[in-house]
Enzyme design. Structure first.
Site, PDB file in Angstrom:
ATOM      1  N   CYS A  35       0.644  -1.261  -0.386  1.00 46.43           N
ATOM      2  CA  CYS A  35       0.152   0.031  -0.366  1.00 46.43           C
ATOM      3  C   CYS A  35       0.954   1.239   0.219  1.00 46.43           C
ATOM      4  O   CYS A  35       0.188   2.092  -0.723  1.00 46.43           O
ATOM      5  CB  CYS A  35      -0.800   0.272   0.693  1.00 46.43           C
ATOM      6  SG  CYS A  35      -0.280  -0.172   2.919  1.00 46.43           S
ATOM      7  N   ASP A  37       2.597   2.792   2.361  1.00 50.40           N
ATOM      8  CA  ASP A  37       2.542   3.514   3.814  1.00 50.40           C
ATOM      9  C   ASP A  37       3.126   3.420   4.515  1.00 50.40           C
ATOM     10  O   ASP A  37       3.974   2.360   4.450  1.00 50.40           O
ATOM     11  CB  ASP A  37       0.562   2.550   4.722  1.00 50.40           C
ATOM     12  CG  ASP A  37      -0.301   3.717   3.566  1.00 50.40           C
ATOM     13  OD1 ASP A  37      -0.183   3.917   3.124  1.00 50.40           O
ATOM     14  OD2 ASP A  37      -0.897   3.253   4.972  1.00 50.40           O
ATOM     15  N   CYS A  60      -3.229   5.560   5.570  1.00 47.12           N
ATOM     16  CA  CYS A  60      -4.497   5.348   5.765  1.00 47.12           C
ATOM     17  C   CYS A  60      -4.971   6.081   7.379  1.00 47.12           C
ATOM     18  O   CYS A  60      -4.646   5.380   8.242  1.00 47.12           O
ATOM     19  CB  CYS A  60      -4.858   3.900   5.085  1.00 47.12           C
ATOM     20  SG  CYS A  60      -4.520   2.978   6.367  1.00 47.12           S
ATOM     21  N   CYS A 104      -1.936  -2.993   8.699  1.00 53.66           N
ATOM     22  CA  CYS A 104      -1.717  -1.711   9.151  1.00 53.66           C
ATOM     23  C   CYS A 104      -1.571  -1.599  10.249  1.00 53.66           C
ATOM     24  O   CYS A 104      -1.232  -1.567  10.901  1.00 53.66           O
ATOM     25  CB  CYS A 104      -3.486  -1.285   8.798  1.00 53.66           C
ATOM     26  SG  CYS A 104      -4.211  -0.758   7.198  1.00 53.66           S
TER      27      CYS A 104
HETATM   28 FE1  FES Z   1      -1.428  -0.153   4.267  1.00 58.31          FE
HETATM   29 FE2  FES Z   1      -3.143   0.356   6.399  1.00 58.31          FE
HETATM   30  S1  FES Z   1      -3.508   0.430   3.641  1.00 58.31           S
HETATM   31  S2  FES Z   1      -0.985   0.453   6.205  1.00 58.31           S
END
Ligand code: FES
Length: 136
Positions: A35, A37, A60, A104
């Site tokens: 993702c 992040d 996110c 996450c």
């Molecule tokens: Fe990857 Fe939340 S979508 S950390």
């Protein structure tokens, strides 16, 4: 998608302990390659107790909520007790997360463990035994 709990929304809208600790005793930075992040966590430690924790998350809402609650959960605990906080405990404390958002919470656990690993390396020369951040 499953709805977010009130607790997730609260920590997303009003994250606790946001920021950096300039003279942190330990710092962990993790990212999820899928993702994209990124989460950073800073800790202060005195007499084996986590006296402060702050985070910066470029990610996110669930990543923000999990890192926010993680800082709340570790402050005031001994390093040993704080290390027992798994990503599952974080998810439970938040009242659950949708399945696609469980990773996450893994970032939050890994960021904290990396911060402890950094602290231990600085103070004892050895990192956290048997620790490797999760891979997606
Ligand atoms: Fe990857 Fe939340 S979508 S950390």
């Amino acid at each position: 998608m499953e709805p977010y709990s009130d607790k997730v929304m609260d920590h997303f809208m009003h994250p606790r302990n946001v920021g950096e600790i300039a003279d942190a005793d330990g710092h962990g930075k993790v990212g999820n390659p899928v993702c994209g992040d990124i989460m950073e966590l800073f800790i202060k430690v005195k007499d084996n107790i986590i006296t402060d924790a702050k985070f910066k998350t470029f990610g996110c809402g669930s990543a923000i909520a999990t890192s926010s609650i993680m800082t709340e959960m570790v402050i005031g605990k001994t390093i040993e007790d704080a290390l027992t906080i798994s990503n599952k405990a974080v998810v439970e404390a938040l009242g659950g997360l949708p399945k696609v958002k469980i990773h996450c919470s893994v970032l939050a656990e890994d960021a904290f463990k990396l911060a402890v690993d950094d602290y231990l390396k600085k103070t004892t020369g050895k990192g956290l035994p048997n620790f490797k951040p999760h891979e997606e």
